[in-house]
Design an enzyme around this catalytic site. Structure first.
Site, PDB file in Angstrom:
ATOM      1  N   GLY A 542      -9.167  31.929  55.204  1.00  0.00           N
ATOM      2  CA  GLY A 542      -8.990  31.227  56.467  1.00  0.00           C
ATOM      3  C   GLY A 542      -9.827  31.886  57.540  1.00  0.00           C
ATOM      4  N   GLY A 544      -9.622  32.893  61.991  1.00  0.00           N
ATOM      5  CA  GLY A 544      -8.901  32.874  63.257  1.00  0.00           C
ATOM      6  C   GLY A 544      -9.785  33.347  64.379  1.00  0.00           C
ATOM      7  N   PHE A 546     -10.241  36.284  65.491  1.00  0.00           N
ATOM      8  CA  PHE A 546     -10.939  37.520  65.174  1.00  0.00           C
ATOM      9  C   PHE A 546     -12.161  37.243  64.311  1.00  0.00           C
ATOM     10  CE2 PHE A 546     -11.789  41.410  62.895  1.00  0.00           C
ATOM     11  CZ  PHE A 546     -11.450  42.419  63.777  1.00  0.00           C
ATOM     12  N   GLY A 547     -12.002  36.365  63.333  1.00  0.00           N
ATOM     13  CA  GLY A 547     -13.073  36.064  62.400  1.00  0.00           C
ATOM     14  C   GLY A 547     -12.499  35.614  61.065  1.00  0.00           C
ATOM     15  N   PRO A 548     -13.340  35.486  60.027  1.00  0.00           N
ATOM     16  CA  PRO A 548     -12.863  35.020  58.721  1.00  0.00           C
ATOM     17  C   PRO A 548     -12.053  36.082  57.990  1.00  0.00           C
ATOM     18  CG  PRO A 548     -15.183  35.581  58.607  1.00  0.00           C
ATOM     19  CD  PRO A 548     -14.798  35.696  60.055  1.00  0.00           C
ATOM     20  N   VAL A 549     -11.192  35.626  57.089  1.00  0.00           N
ATOM     21  CA  VAL A 549     -10.373  36.500  56.248  1.00  0.00           C
ATOM     22  C   VAL A 549     -10.658  36.156  54.794  1.00  0.00           C
ATOM     23  CG1 VAL A 549      -8.051  37.287  55.695  1.00  0.00           C
ATOM     24  CG2 VAL A 549      -8.606  36.596  58.021  1.00  0.00           C
ATOM     25  N   LYS A 563     -10.234  41.319  56.703  1.00  0.00           N
ATOM     26  CA  LYS A 563     -10.386  40.648  58.004  1.00  0.00           C
ATOM     27  C   LYS A 563     -11.673  41.145  58.644  1.00  0.00           C
ATOM     28  CE  LYS A 563      -7.644  40.143  62.277  1.00  0.00           C
ATOM     29  NZ  LYS A 563      -6.388  40.588  62.913  1.00  0.00           N
ATOM     30  N   ASP A 660       1.946  37.870  70.494  1.00  0.00           N
ATOM     31  CA  ASP A 660       1.370  36.692  69.832  1.00  0.00           C
ATOM     32  C   ASP A 660       2.182  36.334  68.587  1.00  0.00           C
ATOM     33  OD1 ASP A 660      -0.361  34.576  69.672  1.00  0.00           O
ATOM     34  OD2 ASP A 660      -1.930  35.676  68.620  1.00  0.00           O
TER      35      ASP A 660
END
Length: 846
Positions: A542, A544, A546-549, A563, A660
């Site tokens: 996925g 988000g 922050f970036g891809p995981v 991450k 969050d």
């Protein structure tokens, strides 16, 4: 709105001003407002207000006077009095500035509101229907109204907006007279004259215009807001409305509660922005802006050009070059080689372009009723080649597209508003742009004799290039050695920060060597690349904020989640440091475990334990319904999240506020046990600290407490509010940000309506059927409503929440009306949500 006469033509007008020409006599015994007497909100006929005078609204919210906008010119303006920035919201004479200090404002014998400076007069108001006992009053709404003796409104400034849209103003038109209420930007930051941009409403849609060109649309009104402005649905401050009858059609808004100070402005850059004033910080907080992105502005790059949002830049399509008269981004591009519309070898060809939005066609009319003709005429056809030939044979055809459903689209003339998307963007399309045949290699071998004169030049170029490549590789090697040294220092500092409890990346190599604590695990970039199969798409879980995981597998067989900070991410080293320091110090079965990090080669990567069952939101709202969450599993998840928060708030070495908490940040292990993740936005408190204030409001719509969204105040009660929202979502299987009842703004309001109607059991997820324990369900919903109460002091602590959830003997209070619970009857303190500063992390499972 205003007329002015200068020099001799003005003498006739001046003779109509006995209140001015005979001021020393006829007005001597009357009150003269010149800034030296007590402030008032009203100017009466035959009174004057000098350049140093003021009208002040009764509640001190607004003031009217002569002020500069940055230059030496003076304007009659209305500005905000109750904010430190004194923002201007209306200007009377934006097309005719005055200099010096000899201006006066008065109401003449004919009932006009006029500015007089020497022999120049400027009429502010329209023709009055009455000329007797006329007065001008500045209201607390910011509206300047001209009234007659019977207090009927003859004229008002709200009918003549400048660049600011205040509550109570109209945006639309009078269907009978044709009068238009619209906003016009300033010419520049200091010149308030009419600028390039205008916001106006046509039918049930708002448009951003540049002249006759439509740059952006709100989409049509849907009863709650405009289709292309989802932030209006997630609003807890403004009551938006659209009114239409045979006389008027207009959009307006009011405040649910008078406390917030807000303003909406059309700025010189063409952006519309909504602000709320933060009294504690003495600054404006951006709630939302439109267009949100550069490429969202229609025709931002001109014809035959692609807009790249990540760099906010424009680039001509292959076969085109920038127009000579290009101004800014909007000049567009023109063909390098004209189309031939020929046959045989001269036949035009098509260039395929992937991952783009469908463009507009310049030969299609763009008007208010059809502002977004994204597609040309669509034809159902099964043979793409037949349609391709049809486009080739039409000299006006510029491009076509074909999809798997058998539909084709064609564009004529110039292509406009073409946006280049990333390769993994789900809505990207492939289009084919027609170019001249000579733009392509036709496959015929060129005469080799033609290349003989060029051979010495080619050899010289190759030798020169080889020399520079050698020098470049040598410098790159030296630079790489320096980068390795810098990276080693950064790694040492990170280890020092984690193991010593420091809050920054300070320390030295010597101090690190003196330490005896074990270093935090640091992975090499090579090992992470191998584990994730070079970050392959097949391993991607996925993406988000922050970036891809990615999913990975270490050489010892352990599965991990990787991450990786995106180069374009708004987050960076600060968030990575924050998350690394926090999770490295936290040990709890309901918190995700951080295994290590990687900082090599400019990368910022975190390595976590792998969660095979992904995140909670995929079960509640997604398509992962094969392993349905039964009631027992949901109870275990609820209690696990509560225990994890209790540890953060009370039992960890430092009190930690997550900030969050949401369904996508709750990961599920192989046994469906919950683990709280994503600590990039978390904050640490000392034992004696209860709350803090921030200017940077971060979090996610729907989960933010009102005091945090409105004032930037956060505490453990902010997390309690988020937990209450999450508890309602787990019980109901519904997202908080949605409409579930005609008078409910979101899931909180939906649950509150059921609670008041004693129908709370109807909130249960229908997929559970008879599996739910109804007494426990009733108790859980009551706990959730206690957690989302508007006032932070009324909410329980997580220690009390855990007791309420696990001990049936604990007596529960009756909840008060929660925050954000009703779109028509808001609670006493509306929240201010920032669309600009929100970090809405939508990361999926690790």
């Amino acid at each position: 709105m205003a007329d002015y006469d200068i020099s001799k033509r003005n003498m006739a007008t001046m003779r109509k001003f006995p209140c001015i020409s005979l001021l020393l006599f006829s007005c001597f015994y009357m009150q003269v407002y010149n800034g030296t007497v007590a402030a008032t909100d009203t100017l009466f006929q035959c009174q004057i207000m000098t350049a140093s005078g003021l009208l002040t609204s009764s509640g001190n919210a607004f003031e009217l006077g002569f002020f500069s906008t940055g230059s030496t010119n003076l304007y009659l303006v209305i500005r905000m009095r109750n904010v430190a920035t004194k923002d201007i919201v209306w200007i009377a004479n934006r097309d005719l500035p005055f200099t010096g200090s000899s201006m006066i404002l008065t109401i003449n014998d004919d009932g006009y509101l006029v500015i007089v400076s020497g022999r120049t007069s400027y009429r502010v108001s329209d023709d009055p229907s009455s000329s007797q006992n006329v007065s001008a009053t500045l209201l607390d709404s910011g509206n300047l109204v001209l009234r007659d003796g019977s207090m009927d409104i003859l004229w008002q400034s709200f009918d003549y907006p400048s660049n600011t849209f205040l509550p109570g103003m109209k945006l639309g038109c009078n269907n009978k007279t044709g009068k238009v209420w619209s906003l016009t930007s300033w010419l520049d930051e200091e010149d308030p004259n009419n600028g390039d941009f205008e916001v106006r409403m046509v039918s049930n849609e708002v448009f951003l215009m540049r002249g006759t060109e439509i740059l952006w649309s709100s989409g049509p009104w849907n009863g709650h807001g405009f289709d292309l402005m989802p932030e209006m649905r997630l609003n807890y401050i403004f009551n938006y409305s659209l009114y239409s009858d045979e006389n008027e059609t207009y959009f307006s808004y009011s405040l649910y509660h008078p406390e917030p100070i807000t303003r909406f402005s059309l700025d010189v850059d063409g952006r519309m922005r909504e602000f709320a004033w933060l009294e504690n910080n003495q600054q404006w907080n951006l709630l939302w802006s439109q267009p949100k992105q550069f490429c969202s502005i229609l025709n931002s790059c001109g014809s035959f050009s692609r807009c790249f949002e990540d760099t906010q830049s424009c680039k001509c399509l292959r076969g085109f070059y920038p127009s000579e008269n290009q101004q800014g981004h909007n000049g567009g591009c023109i063909r390098s080689i004209p189309l031939t519309c020929g046959n045989g070898d001269n036949k035009d060809r098509f260039l395929g372009i992937d991952d783009v939005t469908y463009p507009l066609s310049a030969m299609q009319q763009i008007n208010a009723s059809n502002p977004f003709p994204y597609l040309g005429p669509q034809i159902s056809i099964s043979d793409e080649n037949s349609y391709k030939e049809a486009c080739l044979n039409n000299c006006n055809c510029s491009a076509y597209a074909y999809n798997t459903t058998g539909h084709c689209a064609i564009w004529y003339g110039d292509l406009l508003n073409l946006q280049q998307l990333s390769s993994n963007y789900p809505t990207g399309h492939r289009i084919f742009v027609k170019l001249a045949a000579s733009e392509f290699n036709n496959g015929k071998a060129a005469n080799w004799l033609e290349w003989i004169p060029a051979i010495p030049v080619v050899l010289l170029v190759l030798l020169t290039a080889s020399f520079f490549i050698f020098r470049w590789r040598k410098s790159l090697k030296n630079k790489g050695e320096m980068e390795d040294t810098r990276q080693d220092i950064l790694l040492f500092d990170l280890e020092m920060s984690i193991t010593s409890g420091s809050n920054d990346f300070s320390g030295s190599e010597n101090s690190r060597k003196r330490r005896k604590e074990p270093a935090f695990p640091l992975f090499s970039f090579a090992s992470i690349s191998i584990a994730t199969e070079n970050f392959s798409l097949e391993n991607k879980l996925g993406e988000g904020g922050f970036g891809p995981v990615y999913k990975g597998k270490l050489l010892n067989g352990q599965e991990i989640a990787v991450k990786r900070l995106s180069k374009r991410s708004g987050q960076g080293l600060e968030e990575l440091k924050n998350e690394t320091m926090l999770i490295a110090k936290l040990q709890h079965r309901n918190l995700v475990r951080l295994l290590g990090c990687c900082l090599e080669q400019g990368e910022k990567i975190l390595i976590y334990e792998f969660m095979p069952n992904k995140s909670l939101d995929s079960f509640l709202f997604g398509t992962n319904n094969d392993g349905l969450l039964d009631w027992g599993t949901r109870v275990r998840i609820i209690e696990g999240i509560a225990q994890g928060l209790l540890y953060l708030h009370q039992y960890s070495r430092l009190r930690i506020i997550h900030r969050d908490l949401k369904a996508s940040n709750i990961l599920l292990d192989s046994e469906m046990n919950p683990k709280i993740s994503d600590f990039g936005l978390a904050r640490m408190f000392g034992d004696d600290k209860l709350q803090a204030n921030t200017k940077r409001i971060v979090g996610t719509y729907g989960y933010m407490s009102p005091e945090y969204a409105m004032e930037g105040l956060f505490s453990i009660k902010s997390d309690v509010f988020s937990f209450g929202v999450l508890l309602l979502e787990i019980v109901s299987g519904k997202k908080n940000t949605g409409f579930y009842h005609s008078s409910s703004l979101n899931l909180i309001g939906h649950a509150w309506q059921f609670w008041k109607g004693d129908k709370v059991l109807e909130l249960v997820d229908h997929r559970l059927e008879d599996l739910v324990s109804y007494p426990m369900l009733y108790r859980y919903i009551q706990v959730a409503l206690l957690c989302v109460q508007e006032m932070a002091a009324d909410r329980p602590t997580m220690s009390e929440v855990v007791s309420m959830l696990t001990n049936e003997l604990t007596v529960l209070n009756s909840p008060k009306q929660p925050a954000f619970s009703n779109s028509n009857q808001p609670s006493s303190r509306p929240a201010t949500l920032s669309a600009n500063h929100i970090t809405a992390s939508i990361m999926e499972p690790r």
